[in-house]
Design a protein around this motif. Structure first.
Motif, PDB file in Angstrom:
ATOM      1  N   HIS A   1      43.953 -34.857  41.916  1.00 11.03           N
ATOM      2  CA  HIS A   1      43.223 -36.020  42.439  1.00 11.03           C
ATOM      3  C   HIS A   1      42.658 -35.727  43.827  1.00 11.03           C
ATOM      4  N   LEU A   2      43.459 -35.137  44.703  1.00  7.48           N
ATOM      5  CA  LEU A   2      43.003 -34.867  46.064  1.00  7.48           C
ATOM      6  C   LEU A   2      41.830 -33.896  46.065  1.00  7.48           C
ATOM      7  N   ARG A   3      41.884 -32.882  45.206  1.00 10.43           N
ATOM      8  CA  ARG A   3      40.790 -31.899  45.160  1.00 10.43           C
ATOM      9  C   ARG A   3      39.479 -32.530  44.696  1.00 10.43           C
ATOM     10  N   VAL A   4      39.582 -33.459  43.748  1.00 14.17           N
ATOM     11  CA  VAL A   4      38.368 -34.023  43.144  1.00 14.17           C
ATOM     12  C   VAL A   4      37.862 -35.246  43.898  1.00 14.17           C
ATOM     13  N   HIS A   5      38.764 -36.110  44.328  1.00  8.39           N
ATOM     14  CA  HIS A   5      38.355 -37.429  44.821  1.00  8.39           C
ATOM     15  C   HIS A   5      38.542 -37.646  46.318  1.00  8.39           C
ATOM     16  N   GLN A   6      39.146 -36.702  47.020  1.00  6.61           N
ATOM     17  CA  GLN A   6      39.350 -36.867  48.461  1.00  6.61           C
ATOM     18  C   GLN A   6      38.761 -35.671  49.200  1.00  6.61           C
ATOM     19  N   PRO A   7      37.460 -35.673  49.399  1.00  8.54           N
ATOM     20  CA  PRO A   7      36.797 -34.501  49.999  1.00  8.54           C
ATOM     21  C   PRO A   7      37.202 -34.240  51.446  1.00  8.54           C
ATOM     22  N   SER A   8      37.826 -35.211  52.113  1.00  9.97           N
ATOM     23  CA  SER A   8      38.259 -34.966  53.489  1.00  9.97           C
ATOM     24  C   SER A   8      39.444 -34.014  53.551  1.00  9.97           C
ATOM     25  N   TYR A   9      40.153 -33.852  52.446  1.00  6.93           N
ATOM     26  CA  TYR A   9      41.240 -32.877  52.376  1.00  6.93           C
ATOM     27  C   TYR A   9      40.651 -31.478  52.260  1.00  6.93           C
ATOM     28  N   ALA A  10      41.261 -30.518  52.953  1.00  2.82           N
ATOM     29  CA  ALA A  10      40.789 -29.136  52.922  1.00  2.82           C
ATOM     30  C   ALA A  10      41.695 -28.292  52.035  1.00  2.82           C
ATOM     31  N   THR A  11      41.142 -27.207  51.529  1.00  2.10           N
ATOM     32  CA  THR A  11      41.930 -26.218  50.792  1.00  2.10           C
ATOM     33  C   THR A  11      41.930 -24.925  51.592  1.00  2.10           C
ATOM     34  N   ARG A  12      43.111 -24.516  52.036  1.00  3.32           N
ATOM     35  CA  ARG A  12      43.234 -23.319  52.853  1.00  3.32           C
ATOM     36  C   ARG A  12      44.232 -22.370  52.194  1.00  3.32           C
ATOM     37  N   ASN A  13      43.715 -21.236  51.766  1.00  8.89           N
ATOM     38  CA  ASN A  13      44.553 -20.240  51.078  1.00  8.89           C
ATOM     39  C   ASN A  13      45.300 -20.863  49.899  1.00  8.89           C
ATOM     40  N   GLY A  14      44.584 -21.727  49.200  1.00  3.28           N
ATOM     41  CA  GLY A  14      45.159 -22.358  48.023  1.00  3.28           C
ATOM     42  C   GLY A  14      46.018 -23.576  48.306  1.00  3.28           C
ATOM     43  N   THR A  15      46.223 -23.918  49.592  1.00  2.00           N
ATOM     44  CA  THR A  15      47.055 -25.055  49.978  1.00  2.00           C
ATOM     45  C   THR A  15      46.182 -26.254  50.319  1.00  2.00           C
ATOM     46  N   ILE A  16      46.531 -27.414  49.787  1.00  3.85           N
ATOM     47  CA  ILE A  16      45.830 -28.650  50.125  1.00  3.85           C
ATOM     48  C   ILE A  16      46.343 -29.146  51.476  1.00  3.85           C
ATOM     49  N   VAL A  17      45.417 -29.428  52.405  1.00  2.19           N
ATOM     50  CA  VAL A  17      45.788 -29.845  53.752  1.00  2.19           C
ATOM     51  C   VAL A  17      45.080 -31.154  54.093  1.00  2.19           C
ATOM     52  N   PRO A  18      45.826 -32.191  54.477  1.00  3.89           N
ATOM     53  CA  PRO A  18      45.198 -33.460  54.850  1.00  3.89           C
ATOM     54  C   PRO A  18      44.357 -33.310  56.113  1.00  3.89           C
ATOM     55  N   PRO A  19      43.303 -34.100  56.250  1.00  5.57           N
ATOM     56  CA  PRO A  19      42.466 -34.028  57.451  1.00  5.57           C
ATOM     57  C   PRO A  19      43.271 -34.365  58.705  1.00  5.57           C
ATOM     58  N   GLY A  20      43.051 -33.586  59.763  1.00  5.26           N
ATOM     59  CA  GLY A  20      43.746 -33.826  61.017  1.00  5.26           C
ATOM     60  C   GLY A  20      45.087 -33.133  61.129  1.00  5.26           C
ATOM     61  N   LEU A  21      45.525 -32.468  60.072  1.00  5.13           N
ATOM     62  CA  LEU A  21      46.800 -31.767  60.066  1.00  5.13           C
ATOM     63  C   LEU A  21      46.584 -30.296  59.707  1.00  5.13           C
ATOM     64  N   SER A  22      47.594 -29.498  59.979  1.00  4.68           N
ATOM     65  CA  SER A  22      47.553 -28.088  59.619  1.00  4.68           C
ATOM     66  C   SER A  22      48.433 -27.857  58.402  1.00  4.68           C
ATOM     67  N   ALA A  23      48.319 -26.679  57.814  1.00  5.08           N
ATOM     68  CA  ALA A  23      49.169 -26.337  56.681  1.00  5.08           C
ATOM     69  C   ALA A  23      50.641 -26.373  57.081  1.00  5.08           C
ATOM     70  N   ALA A  24      50.938 -26.016  58.337  1.00  2.00           N
ATOM     71  CA  ALA A  24      52.319 -26.037  58.813  1.00  2.00           C
ATOM     72  C   ALA A  24      52.870 -27.463  58.869  1.00  2.00           C
ATOM     73  N   ASP A  25      51.995 -28.437  59.125  1.00  2.00           N
ATOM     74  CA  ASP A  25      52.442 -29.825  59.225  1.00  2.00           C
ATOM     75  C   ASP A  25      52.960 -30.365  57.898  1.00  2.00           C
ATOM     76  N   VAL A  26      52.431 -29.842  56.792  1.00  2.00           N
ATOM     77  CA  VAL A  26      52.833 -30.347  55.477  1.00  2.00           C
ATOM     78  C   VAL A  26      53.598 -29.285  54.691  1.00  2.00           C
ATOM     79  N   GLN A  27      54.083 -28.278  55.404  1.00  2.00           N
ATOM     80  CA  GLN A  27      54.837 -27.210  54.759  1.00  2.00           C
ATOM     81  C   GLN A  27      56.127 -27.761  54.162  1.00  2.00           C
ATOM     82  N   PRO A  28      56.395 -27.512  52.886  1.00  2.00           N
ATOM     83  CA  PRO A  28      57.650 -27.987  52.288  1.00  2.00           C
ATOM     84  C   PRO A  28      58.863 -27.360  52.956  1.00  2.00           C
ATOM     85  N   MET A  29      59.947 -28.119  52.983  1.00  2.00           N
ATOM     86  CA  MET A  29      61.229 -27.581  53.440  1.00  2.00           C
ATOM     87  C   MET A  29      61.876 -26.822  52.299  1.00  2.00           C
ATOM     88  N   PRO A  30      62.740 -25.855  52.592  1.00  2.00           N
ATOM     89  CA  PRO A  30      63.456 -25.167  51.514  1.00  2.00           C
ATOM     90  C   PRO A  30      64.197 -26.166  50.629  1.00  2.00           C
TER      91      PRO A  30
END
Length: 313
Positions: A84-113
Protein backbone atom coordinates in the motif's frame (compact mmCIF):
# COMPACT_ATOMS: atom_id res chain seq x y z
CA UNK A 1 14.95 2.26 29.46
CA UNK A 2 14.10 5.24 27.29
CA UNK A 3 12.38 8.24 28.78
CA UNK A 4 9.25 9.33 26.97
CA UNK A 5 9.30 12.83 25.57
CA UNK A 6 6.25 15.05 25.58
CA UNK A 7 3.26 13.78 23.66
CA UNK A 8 3.16 14.41 19.91
CA UNK A 9 1.32 17.36 18.49
CA UNK A 10 -2.32 16.81 17.48
CA UNK A 11 -3.21 15.97 13.90
CA UNK A 12 -4.45 18.70 11.53
CA UNK A 13 -7.75 19.78 13.07
CA UNK A 14 -11.17 18.44 12.17
CA UNK A 15 -10.31 16.08 9.33
CA UNK A 16 -13.08 13.82 10.66
CA UNK A 17 -16.12 15.10 12.58
CA UNK A 18 -18.35 12.10 13.38
CA UNK A 19 -20.06 14.17 16.10
CA UNK A 20 -21.56 16.59 13.55
CA UNK A 21 -24.85 14.67 13.31
CA UNK A 22 -23.87 12.50 10.35
CA UNK A 23 -23.22 9.48 12.63
CA UNK A 24 -24.61 8.22 15.90
CA UNK A 25 -22.49 7.26 18.91
CA UNK A 26 -22.56 3.64 20.06
CA UNK A 27 -23.58 2.39 16.64
CA UNK A 28 -21.78 0.29 14.03
CA UNK A 29 -21.63 3.09 11.48
CA UNK A 30 -19.51 1.23 8.94
CA UNK A 31 -18.99 2.79 5.54
CA UNK A 32 -16.96 1.63 2.55
CA UNK A 33 -13.58 3.17 1.89
CA UNK A 34 -10.99 2.70 -0.83
CA UNK A 35 -7.50 1.25 -0.90
CA UNK A 36 -6.08 4.70 -1.62
CA UNK A 37 -7.79 6.06 1.52
CA UNK A 38 -7.00 3.08 3.74
CA UNK A 39 -4.11 4.62 5.73
CA UNK A 40 -3.83 8.29 6.70
CA UNK A 41 -0.30 9.66 7.06
CA UNK A 42 -0.46 13.35 7.92
CA UNK A 43 1.78 16.27 8.85
CA UNK A 44 2.40 14.77 12.31
CA UNK A 45 3.74 11.49 10.96
CA UNK A 46 7.26 12.10 12.31
CA UNK A 47 6.06 13.01 15.83
CA UNK A 48 3.70 10.06 16.04
CA UNK A 49 6.22 7.51 14.76
CA UNK A 50 8.88 8.89 17.08
CA UNK A 51 6.52 8.49 20.02
CA UNK A 52 5.60 5.00 18.87
CA UNK A 53 9.30 4.08 18.73
CA UNK A 54 9.75 5.31 22.30
CA UNK A 55 6.82 3.25 23.51
CA UNK A 56 8.12 0.16 21.75
CA UNK A 57 11.45 0.62 23.52
CA UNK A 58 10.17 1.49 27.01
CA UNK A 59 6.79 -0.27 27.34
CA UNK A 60 7.17 -3.13 24.90
CA UNK A 61 5.14 -5.73 26.81
CA UNK A 62 2.27 -3.26 27.21
CA UNK A 63 1.98 -2.30 23.54
CA UNK A 64 2.87 -5.57 21.74
CA UNK A 65 1.26 -8.98 22.21
CA UNK A 66 0.90 -11.91 19.81
CA UNK A 67 -0.12 -15.53 19.90
CA UNK A 68 2.74 -17.77 18.70
CA UNK A 69 0.92 -19.11 15.63
CA UNK A 70 0.14 -15.68 14.13
CA UNK A 71 3.48 -15.19 12.38
CA UNK A 72 2.16 -15.97 8.88
CA UNK A 73 -0.81 -13.62 9.29
CA UNK A 74 1.51 -10.93 10.63
CA UNK A 75 3.70 -11.32 7.56
CA UNK A 76 0.61 -10.96 5.41
CA UNK A 77 -0.21 -7.67 7.17
CA UNK A 78 3.38 -6.52 6.75
CA UNK A 79 3.36 -7.22 3.02
CA UNK A 80 -0.06 -5.63 2.58
CA UNK A 81 1.02 -2.40 4.29
CA UNK A 82 4.31 -2.15 2.39
CA UNK A 83 2.51 -2.71 -0.89
CA UNK A 84 0.00 0.00 0.00
CA UNK A 85 2.74 2.48 0.93
CA UNK A 86 4.62 1.87 -2.33
CA UNK A 87 1.53 2.37 -4.48
CA UNK A 88 -0.60 4.91 -2.63
CA UNK A 89 1.77 6.97 -0.48
CA UNK A 90 4.28 8.64 -2.80
CA UNK A 91 5.75 10.72 0.04
CA UNK A 92 7.35 7.53 1.38
CA UNK A 93 10.80 6.82 -0.05
CA UNK A 94 12.42 3.52 -0.98
CA UNK A 95 16.08 3.36 -0.01
CA UNK A 96 18.02 0.18 -0.69
CA UNK A 97 14.77 -1.71 -0.72
CA UNK A 98 13.60 -0.22 2.61
CA UNK A 99 10.42 1.84 2.87
CA UNK A 100 11.15 5.09 4.75
CA UNK A 101 8.49 7.56 5.94
CA UNK A 102 8.96 11.20 4.91
CA UNK A 103 11.01 13.19 7.40
CA UNK A 104 12.67 10.11 8.88
CA UNK A 105 15.73 8.02 8.07
CA UNK A 106 15.99 4.28 7.61
CA UNK A 107 17.64 4.15 11.05
CA UNK A 108 14.57 5.78 12.62
CA UNK A 109 12.34 2.89 11.57
CA UNK A 110 14.93 0.14 11.89
CA UNK A 111 13.36 -2.96 13.50
CA UNK A 112 14.68 -4.10 16.86
CA UNK A 113 16.08 -7.64 17.11
CA UNK A 114 13.16 -10.00 17.45
CA UNK A 115 10.55 -7.60 16.04
CA UNK A 116 7.73 -9.66 14.53
CA UNK A 117 6.36 -8.60 11.13
CA UNK A 118 3.41 -6.78 12.73
CA UNK A 119 5.74 -4.47 14.64
CA UNK A 120 8.01 -3.93 11.63
CA UNK A 121 4.96 -2.70 9.71
CA UNK A 122 3.60 -0.67 12.64
CA UNK A 123 6.82 1.34 12.80
CA UNK A 124 5.99 2.80 9.38
CA UNK A 125 2.42 4.00 9.94
CA UNK A 126 0.54 6.09 12.48
CA UNK A 127 -2.16 3.46 12.76
CA UNK A 128 -2.24 0.82 15.47
CA UNK A 129 -2.61 -2.71 14.07
CA UNK A 130 -4.82 -5.40 15.60
CA UNK A 131 -5.23 -8.96 14.32
CA UNK A 132 -8.59 -10.63 15.01
CA UNK A 133 -8.86 -14.42 14.59
CA UNK A 134 -11.97 -16.59 14.70
CA UNK A 135 -12.26 -19.33 17.30
CA UNK A 136 -14.96 -21.31 19.12
CA UNK A 137 -16.17 -18.18 20.95
CA UNK A 138 -16.08 -15.93 17.90
CA UNK A 139 -13.34 -13.54 16.91
CA UNK A 140 -10.62 -12.84 19.48
CA UNK A 141 -7.69 -10.44 19.71
CA UNK A 142 -4.81 -12.68 18.63
CA UNK A 143 -2.06 -10.11 18.03
CA UNK A 144 -1.58 -6.36 18.17
CA UNK A 145 0.82 -3.47 18.14
CA UNK A 146 -1.26 -0.97 20.10
CA UNK A 147 0.66 2.15 21.09
CA UNK A 148 -2.18 4.67 21.13
CA UNK A 149 -5.15 3.06 22.95
CA UNK A 150 -8.20 5.12 23.87
CA UNK A 151 -8.68 4.08 27.49
CA UNK A 152 -8.14 0.33 27.20
CA UNK A 153 -5.28 -2.00 27.95
CA UNK A 154 -3.86 -4.47 25.45
CA UNK A 155 -2.64 -6.65 28.32
CA UNK A 156 -6.21 -6.90 29.61
CA UNK A 157 -7.84 -7.53 26.22
CA UNK A 158 -5.26 -9.85 24.62
CA UNK A 159 -6.71 -13.24 23.60
CA UNK A 160 -10.20 -12.18 24.65
CA UNK A 161 -13.24 -12.63 22.43
CA UNK A 162 -15.23 -9.76 20.96
CA UNK A 163 -17.84 -10.37 23.64
CA UNK A 164 -15.32 -10.14 26.47
CA UNK A 165 -13.47 -7.20 24.93
CA UNK A 166 -16.70 -5.21 24.90
CA UNK A 167 -17.85 -5.99 28.42
CA UNK A 168 -18.79 -2.58 29.82
CA UNK A 169 -19.49 -1.00 26.42
CA UNK A 170 -23.09 0.24 26.67
CA UNK A 171 -25.51 -1.57 24.39
CA UNK A 172 -23.02 -4.00 22.84
CA UNK A 173 -23.36 -7.44 24.40
CA UNK A 174 -26.77 -9.07 24.47
CA UNK A 175 -28.18 -6.56 22.01
CA UNK A 176 -28.67 -6.17 18.29
CA UNK A 177 -25.42 -4.16 18.05
CA UNK A 178 -23.22 -7.05 19.19
CA UNK A 179 -25.01 -9.46 16.86
CA UNK A 180 -24.62 -7.10 13.91
CA UNK A 181 -20.88 -6.75 14.53
CA UNK A 182 -20.50 -10.54 14.76
CA UNK A 183 -22.25 -10.97 11.39
CA UNK A 184 -20.10 -8.26 9.81
CA UNK A 185 -16.95 -10.05 10.93
CA UNK A 186 -18.25 -13.37 9.61
CA UNK A 187 -19.34 -11.97 6.24
CA UNK A 188 -16.52 -9.53 5.50
CA UNK A 189 -14.86 -10.39 2.18
CA UNK A 190 -11.21 -9.79 1.26
CA UNK A 191 -12.36 -7.38 -1.44
CA UNK A 192 -14.19 -5.18 1.09
CA UNK A 193 -12.57 -2.35 3.03
CA UNK A 194 -14.73 -0.53 5.58
CA UNK A 195 -14.24 2.26 8.11
CA UNK A 196 -16.00 3.68 11.15
CA UNK A 197 -15.42 6.42 13.76
CA UNK A 198 -15.58 6.96 17.51
CA UNK A 199 -15.21 10.17 19.48
CA UNK A 200 -14.19 10.94 23.06
CA UNK A 201 -13.22 14.03 25.02
CA UNK A 202 -9.90 14.22 26.88
CA UNK A 203 -8.16 16.92 28.88
CA UNK A 204 -4.72 16.27 27.40
CA UNK A 205 -3.31 15.52 23.95
CA UNK A 206 -1.34 12.38 24.85
CA UNK A 207 -1.94 9.61 22.32
CA UNK A 208 -1.09 6.82 24.80
CA UNK A 209 -4.15 6.42 27.06
CA UNK A 210 -4.38 2.87 28.48
CA UNK A 211 -6.11 4.04 31.67
CA UNK A 212 -9.94 4.30 32.03
CA UNK A 213 -11.58 7.50 30.82
CA UNK A 214 -11.99 10.14 33.47
CA UNK A 215 -11.29 13.74 32.66
CA UNK A 216 -10.79 16.62 35.08
CA UNK A 217 -11.23 19.71 32.93
CA UNK A 218 -10.83 23.24 34.23
CA UNK A 219 -14.07 24.52 32.74
CA UNK A 220 -13.84 28.09 33.90
CA UNK A 221 -12.97 31.26 32.08
CA UNK A 222 -13.89 34.90 31.65
CA UNK A 223 -17.62 35.15 31.23
CA UNK A 224 -18.34 31.45 31.74
CA UNK A 225 -17.16 27.99 30.78
CA UNK A 226 -14.13 27.58 28.54
CA UNK A 227 -13.11 24.69 26.28
CA UNK A 228 -9.41 25.53 26.56
CA UNK A 229 -7.35 22.46 27.39
CA UNK A 230 -9.93 19.99 26.07
CA UNK A 231 -9.43 17.75 23.04
CA UNK A 232 -11.89 15.84 20.89
CA UNK A 233 -10.27 12.49 20.20
CA UNK A 234 -11.52 10.80 17.04
CA UNK A 235 -10.67 7.19 16.26
CA UNK A 236 -10.80 6.17 12.60
CA UNK A 237 -11.05 2.40 12.50
CA UNK A 238 -10.83 0.18 9.41
CA UNK A 239 -11.56 -3.49 8.87
CA UNK A 240 -10.36 -5.81 6.13
CA UNK A 241 -10.07 -9.58 5.79
CA UNK A 242 -6.66 -10.97 5.00
CA UNK A 243 -7.02 -13.11 1.87
CA UNK A 244 -4.41 -15.68 2.92
CA UNK A 245 -5.08 -16.42 6.59
CA UNK A 246 -8.73 -15.34 6.60
CA UNK A 247 -8.04 -13.29 9.76
CA UNK A 248 -9.25 -9.70 10.07
CA UNK A 249 -6.96 -6.70 10.31
CA UNK A 250 -8.33 -3.89 12.45
CA UNK A 251 -6.52 -0.53 12.18
CA UNK A 252 -6.95 2.47 14.48
CA UNK A 253 -5.79 6.00 13.65
CA UNK A 254 -6.07 8.74 16.29
CA UNK A 255 -6.91 12.37 15.52
CA UNK A 256 -6.68 14.81 18.45
CA UNK A 257 -8.30 18.20 17.86
CA UNK A 258 -8.19 21.06 20.43
CA UNK A 259 -11.80 22.01 21.05
CA UNK A 260 -10.95 25.68 21.44
CA UNK A 261 -9.95 25.73 17.73
CA UNK A 262 -13.65 25.47 16.95
CA UNK A 263 -13.74 29.20 17.79
CA UNK A 264 -11.70 30.06 14.70
CA UNK A 265 -12.98 27.46 12.23
CA UNK A 266 -15.66 28.51 9.69
CA UNK A 267 -17.68 25.38 10.55
CA UNK A 268 -16.83 25.51 14.24
CA UNK A 269 -20.25 26.68 15.36
CA UNK A 270 -22.05 23.90 13.51
CA UNK A 271 -19.67 21.25 14.84
CA UNK A 272 -20.01 22.59 18.38
CA UNK A 273 -23.78 22.39 18.05
CA UNK A 274 -23.56 18.83 16.74
CA UNK A 275 -21.24 17.73 19.54
CA UNK A 276 -23.52 19.35 22.12
CA UNK A 277 -26.53 17.51 20.67
CA UNK A 278 -24.72 14.16 20.83
CA UNK A 279 -23.52 14.88 24.36
CA UNK A 280 -27.04 15.65 25.53
CA UNK A 281 -28.33 12.51 23.81
CA UNK A 282 -26.10 10.11 25.78
CA UNK A 283 -27.81 8.04 28.45
CA UNK A 284 -26.27 7.58 31.91
CA UNK A 285 -24.34 4.43 30.98
CA UNK A 286 -22.98 5.96 27.78
CA UNK A 287 -22.02 9.13 29.61
CA UNK A 288 -20.20 7.17 32.30
CA UNK A 289 -18.37 5.08 29.68
CA UNK A 290 -17.07 8.27 28.06
CA UNK A 291 -15.97 9.63 31.46
CA UNK A 292 -18.26 12.64 31.19
CA UNK A 293 -20.83 12.04 33.93
CA UNK A 294 -19.72 15.01 36.03
CA UNK A 295 -19.20 17.45 33.20
CA UNK A 296 -22.07 17.17 30.72
CA UNK A 297 -23.96 20.27 31.79
CA UNK A 298 -20.89 22.52 31.82
CA UNK A 299 -19.59 21.14 28.54
CA UNK A 300 -22.98 21.53 26.91
CA UNK A 301 -23.14 25.16 28.01
CA UNK A 302 -19.65 25.89 26.72
CA UNK A 303 -20.51 24.29 23.37
CA UNK A 304 -23.75 26.26 23.17
CA UNK A 305 -21.87 29.50 23.84
CA UNK A 306 -19.40 28.65 21.09
CA UNK A 307 -22.12 27.59 18.65
CA UNK A 308 -23.95 30.89 19.07
CA UNK A 309 -20.86 33.09 18.91
CA UNK A 310 -19.41 34.46 15.65
CA UNK A 311 -16.29 32.67 14.43
CA UNK A 312 -13.00 34.43 15.15
CA UNK A 313 -9.96 34.42 12.91
Amino acid sequence: MSVLTSAPAPSPPFLHTPYDGSKQPFSVGLEPTTEAQWLEPDTFLVQHLTYKKQLLESRRHKVVQAEPDTEAAQQEIHDLILSHLRVHQPSYATRNGTIVPPGLSAADVQPMPGDPPLVVAARLVQEDLVLMRKGPEGYRLAAACLCFPSSWSLLEKFRKSMHDIHVGVPGFNGTRLGNVVARIFDNLKPTQLVARFNWSIYDDDDLHHPEPKQIDPQLTGDGGASLAGLFIRVERQTLRRLPGSGDILFTIKIHHDPLELLNSHPNGGNWAAGLRQQLLGLDEHQLSYKGLSQHRATLAQALQDLASAPATS
